[in-house]
Write an enzyme that holds these catalytic residues in place. Structure first.
Site, PDB file in Angstrom:
ATOM      1  N   GLU A 129       0.818  -1.220   0.000  1.00  0.00           N
ATOM      2  CA  GLU A 129       0.000   0.000   0.000  1.00  0.00           C
ATOM      3  C   GLU A 129       0.851   1.271   0.000  1.00  0.00           C
ATOM      4  O   GLU A 129       0.331   2.370  -0.204  1.00  0.00           O
ATOM      5  CB  GLU A 129      -0.952   0.028   1.207  1.00  0.00           C
ATOM      6  N   PHE A 174      -4.018 -13.925   1.427  1.00  0.00           N
ATOM      7  CA  PHE A 174      -3.317 -13.365   0.271  1.00  0.00           C
ATOM      8  C   PHE A 174      -1.820 -13.617   0.412  1.00  0.00           C
ATOM      9  O   PHE A 174      -1.147 -13.909  -0.567  1.00  0.00           O
ATOM     10  CB  PHE A 174      -3.593 -11.864   0.132  1.00  0.00           C
ATOM     11  N   GLU A 182       1.634 -14.226  -2.196  1.00  0.00           N
ATOM     12  CA  GLU A 182       2.912 -13.557  -1.925  1.00  0.00           C
ATOM     13  C   GLU A 182       4.021 -14.583  -1.667  1.00  0.00           C
ATOM     14  O   GLU A 182       5.032 -14.596  -2.397  1.00  0.00           O
ATOM     15  CB  GLU A 182       2.735 -12.536  -0.788  1.00  0.00           C
TER      16      GLU A 182
HETATM   17  P1  NAD Z   1      -5.761 -10.274   5.723  1.00  0.00           P
HETATM   18  O1  NAD Z   1      -6.495 -11.515   6.063  1.00  0.00           O
HETATM   19  O2  NAD Z   1      -5.521  -9.297   6.811  1.00  0.00           O
HETATM   20  O3  NAD Z   1      -6.506  -9.600   4.484  1.00  0.00           O
HETATM   21  C1  NAD Z   1      -6.064  -8.347   3.981  1.00  0.00           C
HETATM   22  C2  NAD Z   1      -7.175  -7.440   3.600  1.00  0.00           C
HETATM   23  O4  NAD Z   1      -7.831  -8.013   2.496  1.00  0.00           O
HETATM   24  C3  NAD Z   1      -8.218  -7.269   4.682  1.00  0.00           C
HETATM   25  O5  NAD Z   1      -7.959  -6.151   5.470  1.00  0.00           O
HETATM   26  C4  NAD Z   1      -9.466  -7.083   3.869  1.00  0.00           C
HETATM   27  O6  NAD Z   1      -9.585  -5.714   3.541  1.00  0.00           O
HETATM   28  C5  NAD Z   1      -9.194  -7.837   2.615  1.00  0.00           C
HETATM   29  N1  NAD Z   1      -9.830  -9.162   2.545  1.00  0.00           N
HETATM   30  C6  NAD Z   1      -9.226 -10.347   2.690  1.00  0.00           C
HETATM   31  N2  NAD Z   1     -10.100 -11.339   2.515  1.00  0.00           N
HETATM   32  C7  NAD Z   1     -11.302 -10.752   2.263  1.00  0.00           C
HETATM   33  C8  NAD Z   1     -12.609 -11.232   1.984  1.00  0.00           C
HETATM   34  N3  NAD Z   1     -12.875 -12.546   1.938  1.00  0.00           N
HETATM   35  N4  NAD Z   1     -13.599 -10.328   1.742  1.00  0.00           N
HETATM   36  C9  NAD Z   1     -13.341  -9.014   1.768  1.00  0.00           C
HETATM   37  N5  NAD Z   1     -12.125  -8.494   2.034  1.00  0.00           N
HETATM   38  C10 NAD Z   1     -11.120  -9.353   2.271  1.00  0.00           C
HETATM   39  O7  NAD Z   1      -4.297 -10.650   5.163  1.00  0.00           O
HETATM   40  P2  NAD Z   1      -3.899 -11.318   3.757  1.00  0.00           P
HETATM   41  O8  NAD Z   1      -5.059 -12.062   3.191  1.00  0.00           O
HETATM   42  O9  NAD Z   1      -2.629 -12.041   3.957  1.00  0.00           O
HETATM   43  O10 NAD Z   1      -3.606 -10.038   2.821  1.00  0.00           O
HETATM   44  C11 NAD Z   1      -2.605  -9.113   3.144  1.00  0.00           C
HETATM   45  C12 NAD Z   1      -1.390  -9.250   2.253  1.00  0.00           C
HETATM   46  O11 NAD Z   1      -1.763  -9.208   0.887  1.00  0.00           O
HETATM   47  C13 NAD Z   1      -0.450  -8.052   2.454  1.00  0.00           C
HETATM   48  O12 NAD Z   1       0.882  -8.495   2.559  1.00  0.00           O
HETATM   49  C14 NAD Z   1      -0.717  -7.138   1.232  1.00  0.00           C
HETATM   50  O13 NAD Z   1       0.509  -6.953   0.539  1.00  0.00           O
HETATM   51  C15 NAD Z   1      -1.693  -7.883   0.339  1.00  0.00           C
HETATM   52  N6  NAD Z   1      -3.114  -7.378   0.264  1.00  0.00           N
HETATM   53  C16 NAD Z   1      -3.491  -6.101   0.562  1.00  0.00           C
HETATM   54  C17 NAD Z   1      -4.828  -5.747   0.487  1.00  0.00           C
HETATM   55  C18 NAD Z   1      -5.340  -4.350   0.812  1.00  0.00           C
HETATM   56  O14 NAD Z   1      -6.556  -4.160   0.870  1.00  0.00           O
HETATM   57  N7  NAD Z   1      -4.510  -3.385   0.988  1.00  0.00           N
HETATM   58  C19 NAD Z   1      -5.772  -6.671   0.108  1.00  0.00           C
HETATM   59  C20 NAD Z   1      -5.345  -7.954  -0.177  1.00  0.00           C
HETATM   60  C21 NAD Z   1      -4.020  -8.298  -0.122  1.00  0.00           C
END
Ligand code: NAD
Length: 309
Positions: free
Chosen positions: A131, A207, A212
């Site tokens: 971000e 994610f 990643e």
């Molecule tokens: P996480 O589970 O905290 O999810 C990250 C974000 O993705 C959440 O805050 C939410 O906004 C969204 N999200 C995830 N699953 C969702 C769903 N089923 N429905 C709606 N929103 C959903 O952690 P993660 O999945 O490991 O993702 C974080 C990693 O991936 C970070 O390292 C980042 O680089 C990247 N990422 C960022 C975003 C963002 O909104 N900025 C979203 C996805 C992935």
């Protein structure tokens, strides 16, 4: 002089008010689904200009594509299409044009600790998250999805990510996460939430786990993990057990070295800044009151240096 009939004026005003109410209501969905963010083009392009002027991170290369070009590529990826059938590849032209390579040892991934990770990374100054890069900055916390008829995007209702496999925004974040990981070099940092009773700190279907970790470039040497625990809450996941054990396996099997720390002081102090009176943060209060027993705590670092000399 034009004389307006007062009753006609009242009817007119009520109609305008109803029209406005109808417009506002049309943005509201009873199931809590939002439509595409209002003025999305202006928000996107405004953020893009602002990124270059006030948010610029000195270590990151500037992107040569103009803000207008970037908006066109981003919009083309999902507009005039069904919201549940947007392939990851659609975003490739945008991702290619906006990619910035993050310097070695600076990449920060996170799961479940959005705010803490960005505070710890100091918004790109200490570590760089997705971000903090232009790709993620332009899309973060906005909503979008397409529709086949004009204006090409749905202002009333976008599906949730779980509603369909190729939801417009989910496909974007999947592609953005892959691109970010492919550009990482050296030691990368991952911050995880060890206090969530409903979600393991590391999940293969997050994610991070899905897009990643499997796409980390061969130039990555080490994955360094910080597991943070909310103050005053039970520690559910800790380094060396449960999901962190699985993470160590997944990381080392890919040929990267692995290290894990629970609550390093630098992160704990950030949590204490938000909640200074919590039980875990009382040491500073004792110090201010002069209640710290010097025989039971380490002498301050400057004393050690003086002893050394
Ligand atoms: P996480 O589970 O905290 O999810 C990250 C974000 O993705 C959440 O805050 C939410 O906004 C969204 N999200 C995830 N699953 C969702 C769903 N089923 N429905 C709606 N929103 C959903 O952690 P993660 O999945 O490991 O993702 C974080 C990693 O991936 C970070 O390292 C980042 O680089 C990247 N990422 C960022 C975003 C963002 O909104 N900025 C979203 C996805 C992935």
């Amino acid at each position: 002089m034009v004389i307006v009939n007062p009753s006609l004026l009242t009817v007119g005003l009520i109609s305008v008010a109803l029209l406005h109410a109808n417009f506002v209501m049309s943005q509201y969905d009873p199931e809590g689904h939002k439509g595409t963010t209002g003025n999305i083009k202006q928000v996107f392009e405004g953020r893009c200009w602002d990124y270059d002027v006030t948010r610029y991170i000195p270590d990151l290369p500037r992107v040569t594509a103009s803000c207008e070009e970037l908006w066109k590529l981003f919009f083309k990826a999902f507009s005039y299409q069904p919201p549940c059938a947007v392939a990851l590849e659609n975003y490739q032209p945008y991702l290619r044009s906006a990619t910035q390579i993050v310097p070695r040892d600076k990449v920060l991934f996170w799961s479940g600790v959005f705010s803490l990770a960005h505070e710890y990374g100091n918004y790109g100054r200490r570590y760089v998250t997705l971000e903090d890069t232009l790709i993620g900055y332009l899309a973060n916390s906005i909503t979008w999805c397409g529709q086949s008829i004009d204006p090409g995007y749905n202002v009333t209702r976008c599906p949730a990510w779980d509603d369909c496999p190729l939801e417009a925004a989910e496909s974007f974040w999947a592609g953005a996460s892959m691109t970010f990981a492919q550009g990482a070099k050296g030691e990368v940092l991952l911050m995880l939430d060890g206090s969530n009773p409903d979600k393991a700190a590391y999940r293969r279907n997050s994610f991070f786990g899905k897009f990643e970790l499997p796409n980390l470039s061969k130039e990555v040497t080490k994955v360094s993990v910080i597991v943070s625990h909310a103050l005053d809450k039970p520690k559910i996941d800790v380094c060396g057990a449960g999901s962190l054990d699985l993470l160590e396996t997944d990381v080392t099997e890919r040929g990267f070295s692995y290290v894990c720390h629970d609550d390093p002081l630098a992160v704990l102090h950030l949590l204490c800044a938000d909640d200074p009176s919590s039980r875990e943060c009382k040491l500073a209060i004792k110090h201010i009151r002069g209640d710290l027993d010097p025989s039971k705590v380490d002498p301050p670092a400057f004393n050690k240096i003086q002893e050394f000399f």
